[in-house]
Design a protein around this motif. Structure first.
Motif, PDB file in Angstrom:
ATOM      1  N   ALA A 101       0.815  -1.228   0.000  1.00 56.96           N
ATOM      2  CA  ALA A 101       0.000   0.000   0.000  1.00 56.96           C
ATOM      3  C   ALA A 101       0.844   1.271   0.000  1.00 56.96           C
ATOM      4  CB  ALA A 101      -0.958   0.020   1.185  1.00 56.96           C
ATOM      5  N   ARG A 102       2.148   1.124  -0.105  1.00 56.25           N
ATOM      6  CA  ARG A 102       3.039   2.281  -0.125  1.00 56.25           C
ATOM      7  C   ARG A 102       3.748   2.387  -1.467  1.00 56.25           C
ATOM      8  NH1 ARG A 102       5.635   1.450   4.473  1.00 56.25           N
ATOM      9  NH2 ARG A 102       4.552   3.061   5.658  1.00 56.25           N
ATOM     10  N   GLY A 103       4.161   1.246  -1.983  1.00 57.42           N
ATOM     11  CA  GLY A 103       4.866   1.250  -3.246  1.00 57.42           C
ATOM     12  C   GLY A 103       6.299   1.725  -3.099  1.00 57.42           C
ATOM     13  N   VAL A 104       6.929   1.934  -4.234  1.00 56.03           N
ATOM     14  CA  VAL A 104       8.308   2.413  -4.278  1.00 56.03           C
ATOM     15  C   VAL A 104       8.321   3.752  -4.983  1.00 56.03           C
ATOM     16  CG1 VAL A 104      10.664   1.907  -5.027  1.00 56.03           C
ATOM     17  CG2 VAL A 104       9.127   0.029  -4.400  1.00 56.03           C
ATOM     18  N   ALA A 105       8.887   4.764  -4.326  1.00 52.42           N
ATOM     19  CA  ALA A 105       8.939   6.110  -4.901  1.00 52.42           C
ATOM     20  C   ALA A 105      10.209   6.268  -5.723  1.00 52.42           C
ATOM     21  CB  ALA A 105       8.895   7.158  -3.800  1.00 52.42           C
ATOM     22  N   PRO A 106      10.115   6.811  -6.930  1.00 48.01           N
ATOM     23  CA  PRO A 106      11.313   6.997  -7.760  1.00 48.01           C
ATOM     24  C   PRO A 106      12.210   8.097  -7.199  1.00 48.01           C
ATOM     25  CG  PRO A 106       9.401   7.993  -8.825  1.00 48.01           C
ATOM     26  CD  PRO A 106       8.894   7.263  -7.616  1.00 48.01           C
ATOM     27  N   ASP A 107      13.465   8.067  -7.599  1.00 44.00           N
ATOM     28  CA  ASP A 107      14.397   9.135  -7.224  1.00 44.00           C
ATOM     29  C   ASP A 107      14.123  10.396  -8.026  1.00 44.00           C
ATOM     30  OD1 ASP A 107      16.105   7.530  -5.401  1.00 44.00           O
ATOM     31  OD2 ASP A 107      16.571   6.420  -7.236  1.00 44.00           O
ATOM     32  N   ILE A 108      13.674  10.208  -9.266  1.00 46.63           N
ATOM     33  CA  ILE A 108      13.299  11.330 -10.128  1.00 46.63           C
ATOM     34  C   ILE A 108      11.948  11.016 -10.746  1.00 46.63           C
ATOM     35  CG2 ILE A 108      13.879  12.666 -12.187  1.00 46.63           C
ATOM     36  CD1 ILE A 108      16.820  12.031 -11.675  1.00 46.63           C
ATOM     37  N   ILE A 109      10.967  11.862 -10.486  1.00 45.03           N
ATOM     38  CA  ILE A 109       9.621  11.671 -11.037  1.00 45.03           C
ATOM     39  C   ILE A 109       9.585  12.235 -12.458  1.00 45.03           C
ATOM     40  CG2 ILE A 109       7.190  12.332 -10.832  1.00 45.03           C
ATOM     41  CD1 ILE A 109       7.616  12.466  -7.800  1.00 45.03           C
ATOM     42  N   ILE A 110       9.068  11.434 -13.384  1.00 45.23           N
ATOM     43  CA  ILE A 110       8.894  11.895 -14.758  1.00 45.23           C
ATOM     44  C   ILE A 110       7.405  12.119 -14.996  1.00 45.23           C
ATOM     45  CG2 ILE A 110       9.276  11.410 -17.196  1.00 45.23           C
ATOM     46  CD1 ILE A 110      11.479   9.502 -16.432  1.00 45.23           C
ATOM     47  N   ASN A 111       7.026  13.360 -15.157  1.00 44.66           N
ATOM     48  CA  ASN A 111       5.632  13.688 -15.410  1.00 44.66           C
ATOM     49  C   ASN A 111       5.329  13.573 -16.899  1.00 44.66           C
ATOM     50  OD1 ASN A 111       4.897  14.383 -12.702  1.00 44.66           O
ATOM     51  ND2 ASN A 111       6.065  16.276 -12.934  1.00 44.66           N
ATOM     52  N   PRO A 112       4.132  13.051 -17.245  1.00 40.45           N
ATOM     53  CA  PRO A 112       3.783  12.914 -18.664  1.00 40.45           C
ATOM     54  C   PRO A 112       3.683  14.265 -19.344  1.00 40.45           C
ATOM     55  CG  PRO A 112       1.871  12.511 -17.271  1.00 40.45           C
ATOM     56  CD  PRO A 112       3.047  12.595 -16.361  1.00 40.45           C
ATOM     57  N   ALA A 113       3.985  14.277 -20.643  1.00 42.01           N
ATOM     58  CA  ALA A 113       3.905  15.520 -21.406  1.00 42.01           C
ATOM     59  C   ALA A 113       2.480  16.018 -21.493  1.00 42.01           C
ATOM     60  CB  ALA A 113       4.477  15.307 -22.808  1.00 42.01           C
ATOM     61  N   LYS A 114       1.526  15.054 -21.458  1.00 41.74           N
ATOM     62  CA  LYS A 114       0.114  15.396 -21.490  1.00 41.74           C
ATOM     63  C   LYS A 114      -0.528  14.904 -20.200  1.00 41.74           C
ATOM     64  CE  LYS A 114      -0.147  14.931 -26.533  1.00 41.74           C
ATOM     65  NZ  LYS A 114      -0.799  14.222 -27.664  1.00 41.74           N
ATOM     66  N   GLY A 115      -1.557  15.576 -19.762  1.00 38.18           N
ATOM     67  CA  GLY A 115      -2.183  15.226 -18.496  1.00 38.18           C
ATOM     68  C   GLY A 115      -3.070  14.000 -18.541  1.00 38.18           C
ATOM     69  N   ASP A 116      -3.219  13.387 -19.737  1.00 34.99           N
ATOM     70  CA  ASP A 116      -4.155  12.268 -19.860  1.00 34.99           C
ATOM     71  C   ASP A 116      -3.432  10.926 -19.929  1.00 34.99           C
ATOM     72  OD1 ASP A 116      -2.991  12.621 -22.300  1.00 34.99           O
ATOM     73  OD2 ASP A 116      -4.847  12.545 -23.469  1.00 34.99           O
ATOM     74  N   ASP A 117      -2.205  10.874 -19.425  1.00 33.66           N
ATOM     75  CA  ASP A 117      -1.473   9.609 -19.425  1.00 33.66           C
ATOM     76  C   ASP A 117      -2.233   8.579 -18.598  1.00 33.66           C
ATOM     77  OD1 ASP A 117       0.320   7.583 -19.483  1.00 33.66           O
ATOM     78  OD2 ASP A 117       1.793   8.519 -18.170  1.00 33.66           O
ATOM     79  N   PRO A 118      -2.649   7.438 -19.204  1.00 34.95           N
ATOM     80  CA  PRO A 118      -3.443   6.456 -18.469  1.00 34.95           C
ATOM     81  C   PRO A 118      -2.729   5.888 -17.256  1.00 34.95           C
ATOM     82  CG  PRO A 118      -2.659   5.545 -20.560  1.00 34.95           C
ATOM     83  CD  PRO A 118      -2.393   7.010 -20.580  1.00 34.95           C
ATOM     84  N   ALA A 119      -1.387   5.876 -17.268  1.00 31.44           N
ATOM     85  CA  ALA A 119      -0.654   5.315 -16.134  1.00 31.44           C
ATOM     86  C   ALA A 119      -0.872   6.126 -14.872  1.00 31.44           C
ATOM     87  CB  ALA A 119       0.840   5.242 -16.458  1.00 31.44           C
ATOM     88  N   THR A 120      -1.139   7.440 -15.018  1.00 34.90           N
ATOM     89  CA  THR A 120      -1.321   8.281 -13.842  1.00 34.90           C
ATOM     90  C   THR A 120      -2.716   8.124 -13.249  1.00 34.90           C
ATOM     91  OG1 THR A 120      -2.094  10.177 -15.154  1.00 34.90           O
ATOM     92  CG2 THR A 120       0.284   9.962 -14.812  1.00 34.90           C
ATOM     93  N   LYS A 121      -3.644   7.507 -13.993  1.00 37.81           N
ATOM     94  CA  LYS A 121      -5.023   7.385 -13.529  1.00 37.81           C
ATOM     95  C   LYS A 121      -5.349   5.984 -13.013  1.00 37.81           C
ATOM     96  CE  LYS A 121      -6.695  10.928 -16.740  1.00 37.81           C
ATOM     97  NZ  LYS A 121      -7.644  11.238 -17.832  1.00 37.81           N
ATOM     98  N   ARG A 122      -4.383   5.066 -13.094  1.00 35.71           N
ATOM     99  CA  ARG A 122      -4.645   3.704 -12.660  1.00 35.71           C
ATOM    100  C   ARG A 122      -4.850   3.639 -11.155  1.00 35.71           C
ATOM    101  NH1 ARG A 122       0.187   1.026 -15.828  1.00 35.71           N
ATOM    102  NH2 ARG A 122      -0.710   0.839 -17.895  1.00 35.71           N
ATOM    103  N   ARG A 123      -5.701   2.698 -10.767  1.00 28.83           N
ATOM    104  CA  ARG A 123      -5.843   2.433  -9.348  1.00 28.83           C
ATOM    105  C   ARG A 123      -4.613   1.712  -8.845  1.00 28.83           C
ATOM    106  NH1 ARG A 123     -11.267  -0.363  -7.662  1.00 28.83           N
ATOM    107  NH2 ARG A 123     -10.541  -1.934  -9.145  1.00 28.83           N
ATOM    108  N   ARG A 124      -4.210   2.036  -7.633  1.00 20.52           N
ATOM    109  CA  ARG A 124      -3.107   1.339  -7.005  1.00 20.52           C
ATOM    110  C   ARG A 124      -3.661   0.398  -5.936  1.00 20.52           C
ATOM    111  NH1 ARG A 124      -0.695   6.165  -8.673  1.00 20.52           N
ATOM    112  NH2 ARG A 124       1.476   5.977  -9.359  1.00 20.52           N
ATOM    113  N   GLU A 125      -2.757  -0.329  -5.314  1.00 18.99           N
ATOM    114  CA  GLU A 125      -3.145  -1.316  -4.304  1.00 18.99           C
ATOM    115  C   GLU A 125      -4.041  -0.712  -3.226  1.00 18.99           C
ATOM    116  OE1 GLU A 125      -3.056  -4.969  -2.030  1.00 18.99           O
ATOM    117  OE2 GLU A 125      -2.507  -4.548  -4.101  1.00 18.99           O
ATOM    118  N   GLN A 126      -3.692   0.462  -2.753  1.00 21.50           N
ATOM    119  CA  GLN A 126      -4.433   1.085  -1.656  1.00 21.50           C
ATOM    120  C   GLN A 126      -5.871   1.427  -2.039  1.00 21.50           C
ATOM    121  OE1 GLN A 126      -1.673   4.377  -1.367  1.00 21.50           O
ATOM    122  NE2 GLN A 126      -3.172   5.805  -2.172  1.00 21.50           N
ATOM    123  N   ASP A 127      -6.171   1.467  -3.337  1.00 20.72           N
ATOM    124  CA  ASP A 127      -7.516   1.795  -3.805  1.00 20.72           C
ATOM    125  C   ASP A 127      -8.410   0.572  -3.930  1.00 20.72           C
ATOM    126  OD1 ASP A 127      -6.733   4.528  -4.167  1.00 20.72           O
ATOM    127  OD2 ASP A 127      -5.790   3.969  -6.066  1.00 20.72           O
TER     128      ASP A 127
END
Length: 364
Positions: free
Chosen positions: A277-303
């Motif tokens: 429920a915590r996951g692993v945080a990257p050392d450098i976050i790469i934000n998508p060029a567009k706000g509709d990247d499906p990877a950012t909207k996926r449910r994670r374990e905690q959800d």
């Protein structure tokens, strides 16, 4: 919790199919979205890929039978079958009307490891931790070294959208790049059964700089590898926070048929913190060029309904650097900017130089 369940005979056998990495089917990674089957990605070189299926396609019907109202497992059962037989899928794709797509089933042999050369960098993609992973990673590094030799400047290990698999294969992958140190600890309710797994001497990459790419689809075994390489400063993690599936399932066969899949323990990273429920945080976050990247909207374990909460408090981190992938070059046919960021990082030689270079570039 969401990972404990009764398995009927068919589901019980399916667990071994998944870890073996070979079955009769189409060659697509799928999930459910709004009651339809969504294609995450067609597997390269399979019937689905050759027929023109694309990531993001929605499957509405299987041989004329609606998908709505069926579970993902039921849909998988319909699409798998004897090699050489045909199936007609009704595809919904953005920008056009629904259309039929005929595919001939084949024996799908999922390549656990794929690799290629990107200039003077070796790119290694681990798609799943099946029993074929160990041989794959050894072959990959041997081939990369045979082609580049002393010109090899670094390794990118891509664990994005890797859902996990066999624990022993994750230990082998982490150990492939570590000479010593703890990889992961497994702890349940009985202290007498706690286990700690450590690396042995021998680094297939000979200490060369490494980047590990992760995202919200990186789960379980992927998170074990990522957390171990990060903790021992063997690799720089880039991407987005991982899924957070840090629990261990034991499958108990039942006397007549089927079995019980039960959560029996938790994975603990070398830092002593649970992945659950915590996951692993990257050392450098790469934000998508567009706000509709499906990877950012996926449910994670905690959800997930009934998910086990994280154990202990979230560690306090200094501000994690964030960059936009638009500042990095497109790489390959998929125009993969996140991979472009990883290559740029390795060529820059340090995080400081990479961040200065990326921030100096215009955002699109």
């Amino acid at each position: 919790d969401p990972h404990s369940a009764f398995l009927n005979a068919e589901e019980f056998n399916e667990t071994f199919v998944q870890t073996r990495g070979e079955f009769g089917g189409l060659g697509i990674e799928i999930t459910m979205e709004d009651g339809l089957v969504k294609v995450i990605a067609p597997i390269e070189g399979t019937p689905a890929s050759n027929a023109g299926m694309k990531a993001g396609d929605l499957i509405t019907h299987v041989d004329g039978d609606p998908v709505k109202g069926k579970t993902l497992a039921q849909s998988v059962k319909r699409m798998r079958g004897k090699p050489g037989t045909s199936i007609v899928l009704t595809i919904r794709r953005k920008g056009r009307s629904d259309f039929p797509l005929t595919i001939i089933r084949a024996v799908i042999k999922i390549k656990a490891v794929r690799w290629r050369i990107e200039g003077d960098i070796g790119y290694v993609r681990v798609a799943r931790f099946t029993s074929k992973m160990e041989a794959g990673i050894e072959t990959a590094l041997e081939d990369i070294y045979s082609k580049l030799g002393t010109r090899l400047a670094g390794i990118v290990l891509d664990l994005r959208n890797n859902p996990g698999g066999l624990l022993d294969q994750s230990l082998i992958l982490a150990d492939s790049f570590l000479d010593k140190g703890e990889i992961v600890a497994v702890r349940g309710r009985n202290p007498g059964r706690h286990r700690v797994y450590r690396a042995s001497a021998g680094d297939l990459a000979n200490g060369l700089p490494m980047v590990v790419l992760i995202n919200s689809g990186s789960a379980s075994a992927s998170e074990i590898v990522a957390s171990a390489l990060q903790y021992h400063h063997r690799a720089t993690l880039m991407g987005s926070r991982s899924f957070g599936k840090g629990s261990v399932q034991t499958i108990l066969p039942l006397p007549l048929e089927g079995g019980l899949k039960m959560t029996t323990a938790l994975y603990y990273a070398p830092s002593g913190k649970t992945i659950q429920a915590r996951g692993v945080a990257p050392d450098i976050i790469i934000n998508p060029a567009k706000g509709d990247d499906p990877a950012t909207k996926r449910r994670r374990e905690q959800d997930l309904p009934g998910a086990m909460p994280a154990v202990g408090k979230e560690p306090v981190h200094t501000a994690t650097p964030q960059v936009s992938e638009s500042g990095c070059p497109e790489v390959g046919e998929n125009k993969d900017r996140q991979l472009g960021c990883a290559l740029a990082f390795l060529h820059a030689g340090s995080a400081k130089k990479f961040l200065a270079m990326v921030k100096a570039q215009p955002r699109i």
